[in-house]
Design a protein around this motif. Structure first.
Motif, PDB file in Angstrom:
ATOM      1  N   PHE A 164       0.874  -1.170   0.000  1.00 59.51           N
ATOM      2  CA  PHE A 164       0.000   0.000   0.000  1.00 59.51           C
ATOM      3  C   PHE A 164       0.912   1.221   0.000  1.00 59.51           C
ATOM      4  O   PHE A 164       1.461   1.588   1.043  1.00 59.51           O
ATOM      5  N   GLY A 165       1.097   1.827  -1.167  1.00 60.46           N
ATOM      6  CA  GLY A 165       2.074   2.904  -1.282  1.00 60.46           C
ATOM      7  C   GLY A 165       3.464   2.362  -1.009  1.00 60.46           C
ATOM      8  O   GLY A 165       3.921   1.423  -1.668  1.00 60.46           O
ATOM      9  N   ASN A 166       4.141   2.946  -0.024  1.00 56.37           N
ATOM     10  CA  ASN A 166       5.486   2.489   0.327  1.00 56.37           C
ATOM     11  C   ASN A 166       5.501   1.419   1.415  1.00 56.37           C
ATOM     12  O   ASN A 166       6.565   0.965   1.833  1.00 56.37           O
ATOM     13  N   VAL A 167       4.317   1.031   1.882  1.00 60.53           N
ATOM     14  CA  VAL A 167       4.222   0.041   2.958  1.00 60.53           C
ATOM     15  C   VAL A 167       3.991  -1.350   2.373  1.00 60.53           C
ATOM     16  O   VAL A 167       3.008  -1.570   1.654  1.00 60.53           O
ATOM     17  N   VAL A 168       4.895  -2.266   2.683  1.00 60.69           N
ATOM     18  CA  VAL A 168       4.754  -3.652   2.228  1.00 60.69           C
ATOM     19  C   VAL A 168       4.051  -4.440   3.330  1.00 60.69           C
ATOM     20  O   VAL A 168       4.603  -4.672   4.402  1.00 60.69           O
ATOM     21  N   ALA A 169       2.803  -4.840   3.066  1.00 61.01           N
ATOM     22  CA  ALA A 169       2.016  -5.564   4.070  1.00 61.01           C
ATOM     23  C   ALA A 169       2.266  -7.064   4.017  1.00 61.01           C
ATOM     24  O   ALA A 169       2.249  -7.738   5.041  1.00 61.01           O
ATOM     25  N   VAL A 170       2.479  -7.587   2.804  1.00 65.40           N
ATOM     26  CA  VAL A 170       2.762  -9.013   2.601  1.00 65.40           C
ATOM     27  C   VAL A 170       3.912  -9.116   1.622  1.00 65.40           C
ATOM     28  O   VAL A 170       3.914  -8.445   0.581  1.00 65.40           O
ATOM     29  N   ASN A 171       4.896  -9.956   1.956  1.00 65.84           N
ATOM     30  CA  ASN A 171       6.130  -9.987   1.176  1.00 65.84           C
ATOM     31  C   ASN A 171       6.478 -11.413   0.748  1.00 65.84           C
ATOM     32  O   ASN A 171       6.928 -12.220   1.554  1.00 65.84           O
ATOM     33  N   ASP A 172       6.202 -11.746  -0.534  1.00 65.85           N
ATOM     34  CA  ASP A 172       6.665 -12.990  -1.163  1.00 65.85           C
ATOM     35  C   ASP A 172       6.234 -14.231  -0.372  1.00 65.85           C
ATOM     36  O   ASP A 172       7.051 -15.070   0.002  1.00 65.85           O
ATOM     37  N   VAL A 173       4.939 -14.362  -0.160  1.00 62.27           N
ATOM     38  CA  VAL A 173       4.397 -15.500   0.597  1.00 62.27           C
ATOM     39  C   VAL A 173       3.926 -16.591  -0.359  1.00 62.27           C
ATOM     40  O   VAL A 173       3.149 -16.330  -1.280  1.00 62.27           O
TER      41      VAL A 173
ATOM     42  N   SER B 278      -4.585 -10.289   8.219  1.00 62.78           N
ATOM     43  CA  SER B 278      -5.842  -9.810   7.626  1.00 62.78           C
ATOM     44  C   SER B 278      -5.672  -9.504   6.140  1.00 62.78           C
ATOM     45  O   SER B 278      -6.586  -9.766   5.341  1.00 62.78           O
ATOM     46  N   THR B 279      -4.518  -8.980   5.763  1.00 59.96           N
ATOM     47  CA  THR B 279      -4.271  -8.706   4.345  1.00 59.96           C
ATOM     48  C   THR B 279      -4.261 -10.002   3.550  1.00 59.96           C
ATOM     49  O   THR B 279      -4.841 -10.084   2.454  1.00 59.96           O
TER      50      THR B 279
END
Length: 308
Positions: free
Chosen positions: A13-22, A42-43
């Protein structure tokens, strides 16, 4: 029997990575999605429910992309964490409306069965606005199962429930999993997950940290270095005794701000340390005044799993 697959999924979300390569595969039975608050649970669930598109990678149900496919809700049920409900209607009307939206052949019968399953028949004629947190969770569960879905996604479903309600819902999930449904529920409490989940997926800071049954996850957690703060009647002698133990990797004598000292210990063998400490104190005539874990938060436990 349905399978949900996540393949190298990221979401930002913009510069925020909520989930990374799962990458994760969820099959029939109950799977627990475990992680501290803010880990990205939740994401992940919102992407599995088709509400969010992955920024990278793919999320599929039986090979079919989930995002913006309303037909998936014929076979998928969702209990979101957030409570956005029609408080001015009764529990019965709320569940019945969902049954009718699914165009079930017998919506009244389906609503009656779903409400009975979550043990809410006694309160079905009351307005939802008067429900407790636990009752709202159960009526949300009824709406999620009213159409008998093959896949069930639950985001922190036990929040606000008393022990009796929690045990009842755990049994419901057990039964649904035994029927071959694919069930995923998120939690930040390991003991909650290990009671009903055949498999556990651990996420921390948006990353997939570990995977396995609860015994494997417990083993990974207890094998990590543990830090303790000790106070005793003779901290210097205690530090000298503890450092000689094979399960101890570091010991520091620390001056406390208000005067006195404490012993900071890092133990590589949790079981050996907790058994050795009272023995060492007795052998040296030392009285233990305080034994406090210094890093038992979920964040520290899971961060260790990520760093492995």
């Amino acid at each position: 029997m349905s399978t949900v697959e996540l393949d190298q999924v990221s979401r930002w979300f913009g510069n925020v990575v909520a989930v990374n390569d799962v990458t994760m595969r969820l099959g029939p039975g109950v799977t627990g999605l475990l992680g501290p608050n803010g880990a990205g649970k939740s994401t992940l669930i919102n992407m599995m429910a088709g509400f969010l598109a992955p920024s990278a990678g793919s999320v599929t149900l039986d090979g079919r992309p989930l995002h913006r496919d309303p037909d998936i809700y014929r076979v998928l049920g969702l209990v979101p964490e957030r409570e956005e409900m029609y408080d001015a209607v009764t529990g019965w009307d709320f569940v019945l409306a969902n049954a009718k939206l699914h165009k079930l052949r017998d919506p009244e019968g389906a609503a009656r069965r779903a409400i009975a399953t979550v043990d809410m028949a006694a309160a079905e004629d009351r307005d939802i606005r008067g429900y407790s947190k636990g009752m709202k969770q159960r009526i949300k569960m009824a709406t999620a199962i009213v159409h008998d879905p093959e896949v069930l996604l639950l985001d922190e479903p036990f929040n606000g429930m008393d022990p009796r309600q929690r045990l009842h819902l755990m049994q419901v999930l057990h039964d649904l999993g035994d029927q071959g449904r694919t069930i995923l529920f998120s939690s930040h409490i390991l003991e909650e997950v290990e009671q009903i989940a055949g498999r556990i997926e651990v996420v921390v800071a948006g990353r997939h940290a570990a995977s396995g049954d609860f015994r494997e996850i417990r083993r990974l957690m207890t094998q990590r270095p543990h830090q303790y703060t000790l106070r005793s009647t003779d901290d210097r002698a205690l530090a000298a005794a503890v450092i000689a133990e094979p399960g101890t990797s570091a010991v520091e004598l620390v001056a406390e701000p208000g005067g006195g000292t404490s012993v900071q210990v890092q133990a590589t063998d949790f079981s050996a340390f907790v058994h050795a400490l009272p023995r060492l104190a007795a052998q040296h005539g030392i009285r233990l005044l305080e034994v406090r874990p210094a890093d038992e938060s979920l964040e520290s436990v899971f961060s260790y799993l990520v760093a492995r």
